[in-house]
Design an enzyme around this catalytic site. Structure first.
Site, PDB file in Angstrom:
ATOM      1  N   CYS A 128      45.877  44.792  48.395  1.00 43.93           N
ATOM      2  CA  CYS A 128      47.184  45.392  48.595  1.00 43.93           C
ATOM      3  C   CYS A 128      47.061  46.797  48.012  1.00 43.93           C
ATOM      4  O   CYS A 128      46.674  46.956  46.858  1.00 43.93           O
ATOM      5  CB  CYS A 128      48.248  44.600  47.826  1.00 43.93           C
ATOM      6  SG  CYS A 128      49.774  45.513  47.611  1.00 43.93           S
ATOM      7  N   CYS A 159      51.194  42.122  51.949  1.00 48.55           N
ATOM      8  CA  CYS A 159      51.063  41.559  50.605  1.00 48.55           C
ATOM      9  C   CYS A 159      52.155  40.503  50.369  1.00 48.55           C
ATOM     10  O   CYS A 159      53.333  40.779  50.599  1.00 48.55           O
ATOM     11  CB  CYS A 159      51.173  42.673  49.570  1.00 48.55           C
ATOM     12  SG  CYS A 159      51.256  42.044  47.884  1.00 48.55           S
ATOM     13  N   ASP A 192      20.565  22.949  31.819  1.00 47.55           N
ATOM     14  CA  ASP A 192      20.914  23.683  33.033  1.00 47.55           C
ATOM     15  C   ASP A 192      20.981  25.183  32.751  1.00 47.55           C
ATOM     16  O   ASP A 192      22.043  25.745  32.517  1.00 47.55           O
ATOM     17  CB  ASP A 192      22.253  23.172  33.568  1.00 47.55           C
ATOM     18  CG  ASP A 192      22.401  23.435  35.051  1.00 47.55           C
ATOM     19  OD1 ASP A 192      21.432  23.930  35.660  1.00 47.55           O
ATOM     20  OD2 ASP A 192      23.476  23.151  35.592  1.00 47.55           O
ATOM     21  N   TYR A 194      10.475  23.687  25.425  1.00 46.78           N
ATOM     22  CA  TYR A 194      10.125  22.295  25.733  1.00 46.78           C
ATOM     23  C   TYR A 194       8.684  22.087  26.183  1.00 46.78           C
ATOM     24  O   TYR A 194       8.333  20.994  26.632  1.00 46.78           O
ATOM     25  CB  TYR A 194      11.071  21.710  26.773  1.00 46.78           C
ATOM     26  CG  TYR A 194      11.228  22.563  28.024  1.00 46.78           C
ATOM     27  CD1 TYR A 194      10.154  22.841  28.862  1.00 46.78           C
ATOM     28  CD2 TYR A 194      12.468  23.085  28.356  1.00 46.78           C
ATOM     29  CE1 TYR A 194      10.307  23.616  29.985  1.00 46.78           C
ATOM     30  CE2 TYR A 194      12.638  23.866  29.487  1.00 46.78           C
ATOM     31  CZ  TYR A 194      11.544  24.122  30.302  1.00 46.78           C
ATOM     32  OH  TYR A 194      11.688  24.896  31.416  1.00 46.78           O
ATOM     33  N   CYS A 210      53.107  47.660  43.682  1.00 42.74           N
ATOM     34  CA  CYS A 210      53.228  46.217  43.952  1.00 42.74           C
ATOM     35  C   CYS A 210      53.560  45.486  42.646  1.00 42.74           C
ATOM     36  O   CYS A 210      52.829  45.612  41.658  1.00 42.74           O
ATOM     37  CB  CYS A 210      51.927  45.703  44.541  1.00 42.74           C
ATOM     38  SG  CYS A 210      51.851  43.912  44.604  1.00 42.74           S
ATOM     39  N   CYS A 239      54.744  42.090  47.753  1.00 41.32           N
ATOM     40  CA  CYS A 239      55.570  43.274  47.990  1.00 41.32           C
ATOM     41  C   CYS A 239      55.713  43.632  49.461  1.00 41.32           C
ATOM     42  O   CYS A 239      56.444  44.559  49.794  1.00 41.32           O
ATOM     43  CB  CYS A 239      55.014  44.467  47.222  1.00 41.32           C
ATOM     44  SG  CYS A 239      53.461  45.062  47.896  1.00 41.32           S
ATOM     45  N   LYS A 273      18.001  13.316  38.058  1.00 43.20           N
ATOM     46  CA  LYS A 273      19.246  14.094  38.138  1.00 43.20           C
ATOM     47  C   LYS A 273      20.483  13.209  38.069  1.00 43.20           C
ATOM     48  O   LYS A 273      20.510  12.139  38.672  1.00 43.20           O
ATOM     49  CB  LYS A 273      19.270  14.874  39.458  1.00 43.20           C
ATOM     50  CG  LYS A 273      18.174  15.917  39.609  1.00 43.20           C
ATOM     51  CD  LYS A 273      18.569  17.179  38.889  1.00 43.20           C
ATOM     52  CE  LYS A 273      17.856  18.395  39.412  1.00 43.20           C
ATOM     53  NZ  LYS A 273      18.322  18.921  40.653  1.00 43.20           N
ATOM     54  N   GLU A 304      13.633  13.836  27.764  1.00 44.74           N
ATOM     55  CA  GLU A 304      14.326  15.043  27.284  1.00 44.74           C
ATOM     56  C   GLU A 304      15.554  15.334  28.148  1.00 44.74           C
ATOM     57  O   GLU A 304      15.538  15.050  29.330  1.00 44.74           O
ATOM     58  CB  GLU A 304      13.391  16.262  27.403  1.00 44.74           C
ATOM     59  CG  GLU A 304      12.033  16.038  26.797  1.00 44.74           C
ATOM     60  CD  GLU A 304      11.108  17.250  26.955  1.00 44.74           C
ATOM     61  OE1 GLU A 304      11.499  18.217  27.621  1.00 44.74           O
ATOM     62  OE2 GLU A 304      10.011  17.199  26.382  1.00 44.74           O
ATOM     63  N   LYS A 308      17.688  17.551  30.540  1.00 44.59           N
ATOM     64  CA  LYS A 308      17.308  18.649  31.447  1.00 44.59           C
ATOM     65  C   LYS A 308      18.390  19.724  31.329  1.00 44.59           C
ATOM     66  O   LYS A 308      19.506  19.581  31.831  1.00 44.59           O
ATOM     67  CB  LYS A 308      17.195  18.151  32.882  1.00 44.59           C
ATOM     68  CG  LYS A 308      16.658  19.208  33.816  1.00 44.59           C
ATOM     69  CD  LYS A 308      16.320  18.614  35.171  1.00 44.59           C
ATOM     70  CE  LYS A 308      15.733  19.667  36.089  1.00 44.59           C
ATOM     71  NZ  LYS A 308      16.628  20.779  36.359  1.00 44.59           N
TER      72      LYS A 308
HETATM   73  S1  IVH Z   1       9.530  20.789  32.114  1.00 43.07           S
HETATM   74  C1  IVH Z   1       6.026  21.203  34.802  1.00 43.07           C
HETATM   75  N1  IVH Z   1      11.565  20.165  30.598  1.00 43.07           N
HETATM   76  O1  IVH Z   1      14.047  22.272  35.093  1.00 43.07           O
HETATM   77  C2  IVH Z   1       7.201  20.974  33.958  1.00 43.07           C
HETATM   78  N2  IVH Z   1      11.950  21.554  32.496  1.00 43.07           N
HETATM   79  O2  IVH Z   1      12.183  22.265  38.041  1.00 43.07           O
HETATM   80  C3  IVH Z   1       8.063  22.147  33.899  1.00 43.07           C
HETATM   81  N3  IVH Z   1      14.268  22.298  32.750  1.00 43.07           N
HETATM   82  O3  IVH Z   1      11.807  24.853  35.871  1.00 43.07           O
HETATM   83  C4  IVH Z   1       9.398  21.953  33.402  1.00 43.07           C
HETATM   84  N4  IVH Z   1      15.065  21.292  30.963  1.00 43.07           N
HETATM   85  O4  IVH Z   1      13.863  25.326  34.401  1.00 43.07           O
HETATM   86  C5  IVH Z   1      11.160  20.831  31.698  1.00 43.07           C
HETATM   87  N5  IVH Z   1      13.302  19.585  29.165  1.00 43.07           N
HETATM   88  C6  IVH Z   1      12.871  20.233  30.244  1.00 43.07           C
HETATM   89  C7  IVH Z   1      13.747  21.005  31.045  1.00 43.07           C
HETATM   90  C8  IVH Z   1      13.242  21.638  32.169  1.00 43.07           C
HETATM   91  C9  IVH Z   1      15.352  22.075  32.001  1.00 43.07           C
HETATM   92  C10 IVH Z   1      14.250  23.092  33.988  1.00 43.07           C
HETATM   93  C11 IVH Z   1      13.192  24.142  34.061  1.00 43.07           C
HETATM   94  C12 IVH Z   1      12.327  23.765  35.208  1.00 43.07           C
HETATM   95  C13 IVH Z   1      13.270  22.945  36.037  1.00 43.07           C
HETATM   96  C14 IVH Z   1      12.591  21.888  36.849  1.00 43.07           C
END
Ligand code: IVH
Length: 669
Positions: free
Chosen positions: A429, A411, A118, A229, A434, A414, A317, A114, A116
């Site tokens: 300032c 400044c 942000d 998720y 200004c 000015c 990551k 999946e 991840k």
């Molecule tokens: S699973 C035990 N799936 O990443 C599993 N986390 O530390 C729990 N996150 O706290 C998380 N996308 O905030 C999972 N597809 C995804 C995710 C995801 C983002 C975040 C979530 C989690 C942190 C991992």
């Protein structure tokens, strides 16, 4: 490293990480990159593995995040929310797979891969298909109850749909990530800058800040989104695979990311990682890696957890989009409120596909803390891939020729005195005259969120200012066509147009006018609150601190800003000039006493005395409504010259038709 040195480093690292946890989780103001944070955490973890001590139980490595803020009600999650172990290389991904195979005693594992997302993790509870409560992750055991704010996310179903899949469970915890898409994020930041507020550093902070707003009305104006998720505790439903969980979530109407795939080998997982990495920049939302999860739920259970991380999942990551460059100069910008912002001018460098040559250094403290000097080689990153920032100085590249930077005492625009108000990080300032501030002021007044004066963008207002034609926004109303024609920029056509659009801005809606004045701490929302509470500019100008703070949304800081603004002699003079120019914001009449309350209008043809938009604003300010088509519910059809078919329809429906003059009399003009 000997034991003593290691123990000292462990204590230091715990303090440093706790500090950054607070910045990240509680203040939504991280100071270091995620990559740097991860490095600190890893170093601590490794040292603790070799030298476990008595304080291990309270080490930041043992918890998922910091404790929740006191301002929201804390709620315990029915089942704890764990965090993910991180991998930063293909080798670590392969190690993860080998470990699972060894522990499970099998040689083939099926995974779900999946993106991840942000954002920030939330836990949603559904009881018999209804959403009664949702919370942030907090420390994994207890989070903050943000139910009202979650309810503002339109893609989140408040009631589970009875889909083609499994029946609705009696109880289920559903987990996901709240986030803001990149484009709406940039729009939100542009709006914040217009309102004189600090922009968010990245979409994740914006999402976190928005979800943890005490006022859900503010949250509702933020473009929050959610992907689900996973699940926690569930009663009255059984699943055998994670894929099945995701399918069910989809069938119940939850948004599930459409890039999720099943991967039947770790090689496929690595291919997925590369593929997602390659398309990452084209996605409308930010991701910082991928997550691998063992598909078989029984196997997940067998594998269990180590510390706070499940053994069955891994976050892989992406390397942060960081680059190295050289700071050629540091300049100082003066904003509308006089705040000085140091900006690094850098050797242009491509960071993740975008060439950057400037980075904000925020304020003097930031420069001192990071010890940034002119000539330094620095690591920069586009935080949340948007605003470039300096992460750190590469001190090993120092030659000794670097120059320290100090915020000027005068400044740069000015030459006036600079002060640092108590409790603030920014220097300001304080010269109200200004030029840099005045230009910003005029630009703000005419901006889209303000009076929306067509043809008066940054360039033209700056030009008018530099030519000595305007000093403050009220001067705009005294400009003549002849004066404009003298400026190079204005040919015969644009001068009359500009005069016309300034003229149209003489009776702006009250909230727009209050916002346009550029009073510190008054954004569009607070301006609306003030307009509806005070009804007229005169009432607002006469308001006392007590009257102001009696309003829910107004705290002492905002009240002070308002009072100070209207007491400042220069501002008083500007307000008088507005009156002299007959600039009169439309009064907001309390809805129940409004003259046109409940009356609905349709305009047809051209009005001779005012543009349609102004007529609409007047009607609305008097409690009426304006519609584009005539129906049996229409009260009046106002016919200008060359009316269209709306007039015939009005006749056939027997609706009262007003001439423009009759309309003007009705609204008291
Ligand atoms: S699973 C035990 N799936 O990443 C599993 N986390 O530390 C729990 N996150 O706290 C998380 N996308 O905030 C999972 N597809 C995804 C995710 C995801 C983002 C975040 C979530 C989690 C942190 C991992």
């Amino acid at each position: 490293m000997d034991k003593n040195a290691a123990c000292k480093r462990i204590t230091d690292l715990r303090n440093i990480i706790e500090y950054h946890n607070k910045r990240y989780y509680q203040q939504d103001a991280p100071e270091i990159s995620d990559a740097e944070y991860d490095r600190l955490m890893r170093e601590l973890q490794e040292l603790e593995n070799v030298y476990p001590d008595d304080d291990l139980a309270t080490s930041p490595t043992q918890r998922v995040g910091a404790a929740p803020l006191a301002k929201f009600v804390s709620v315990a999650h029915p089942s704890a929310m764990f965090s993910l172990a991180n991998a930063f290389s293909p080798e670590e991904i392969i190690d993860f797979d080998s470990r699972i195979k060894r522990l499970a005693g099998v040689d083939k594992i099926s995974y779900v891969a999946e993106p991840k997302i942000d954002g920030l993790a939330v836990n949603l509870i559904y009881e018999n298909g209804i959403f009664p409560r949702g919370a942030t992750r907090g420390d994994g055991v207890t989070g903050e109850d943000v139910t009202q704010n979650l309810k503002t996310i339109s893609s989140l179903p408040l009631k589970m749909q009875i889909g083609g899949g499994k029946a609705i469970p009696s109880f289920i915890e559903i987990r996901g990530e709240v986030y803001i898409e990149s484009e709406p994020f940039q729009k939100l930041n542009r709006r914040r800058i217009e309102e004189g507020e600090e922009p968010f550093a990245n979409p994740r902070n914006a999402a976190a800040g928005s979800l943890r707003q005490l006022d859900p009305k503010i949250t509702a104006r933020r473009p929050l989104n959610i992907f689900l998720y996973g699940i926690g505790e569930a009663q009255g439903v059984n699943f055998s695979t994670h894929q099945e969980v995701l399918q069910s979530l989809k069938s119940w109407g939850f948004p599930v990311n459409n890039l999720i795939e099943e991967a039947n080998s770790i090689q496929d997982c690595i291919k997925y990682f590369d593929h997602i990495g390659a398309i990452r920049k084209n996605l409308p939302y930010e991701i910082d890696g991928i997550v691998l999860k063992v598909n078989d739920l029984k196997l997940q259970e067998t594998l269990g957890n180590v510390s706070r991380n499940p053994r069955w999942a891994l976050a892989c990551k992406f390397p942060a989009t960081q680059e190295t460059t050289v700071i050629k100069d540091i300049i100082v910008q003066v904003g509308r409120t006089g705040a000085l912002t140091p900006v690094a001018i850098m050797q242009p460098v491509n960071v993740g596909g975008v060439v950057v040559s400037r980075a904000t250094l925020h304020n003097e403290d930031e420069i001192t803390k990071k010890d940034i000097r002119i000539g330094d080689t620095v690591v920069i990153q586009r935080a949340g891939d948007v605003i470039p920032e300096v992460v750190k100085v590469v001190t090993s590249k120092r030659t000794g020729a670097e120059k320290e930077f100090h915020i000027p005492h005068r400044c740069p625009e000015c030459g006036s005195e600079i002060v640092r108000p108590e409790g603030e990080v920014a220097r300001r300032c304080i010269n109200l005259a200004c030029p840099a501030q005045l230009k910003e002021h005029i630009r703000h007044f005419a901006s889209r969120g303000g009076l929306d004066i067509e043809g008066l963008g940054e360039k033209v207002s700056s030009q008018l200012f530099d030519a000595g034609l305007i000093q403050d926004p009220s001067d705009l109303y005294f400009l003549t066509k002849e004066q404009l024609l003298k400026l190079d920029h204005h040919g015969d056509t644009s001068a009359p147009k500009l005069i016309e659009s300034i003229g149209r801005a003489k009776n702006p809606p009250l909230d727009k006018f209050i916002f346009a004045l550029g009073i510190r701490n008054i954004g569009e929302y607070i301006a609306k609150v003030l307009a509806s509470q005070f009804g007229s500019l005169d009432n607002l100008m006469a308001a006392s601190v007590e009257e102001l703070t009696a309003i829910n949304e107004i705290g002492p800081e905002i009240a002070q800003s308002i009072l100070q603004f209207f007491h400042e002699p220069k501002n008083k003079a500007v307000m008088e000039k507005f009156s002299k120019a007959q600039v009169e914001p439309l009064k907001k009449v309390a809805a129940t006493n409004a003259l046109l309350q409940g009356k609905s209008f349709v305009f047809t043809g051209t009005l001779a005395n005012m543009p349609r938009n102004t007529a609409k604003e007047i009607v609305e300010s008097l409690g009426g409504s304006v519609h584009s088509s005539t129906t049996a519910k229409t009260t009046y059809v106002v016919a200008g010259s060359e009316p269209g078919s709306k007039l015939d329809k009005a006749r056939s429906l027997g609706i009262t038709i007003l001439t423009e003059n009759q309309f003007l009399r009705l609204i008291g003009r």
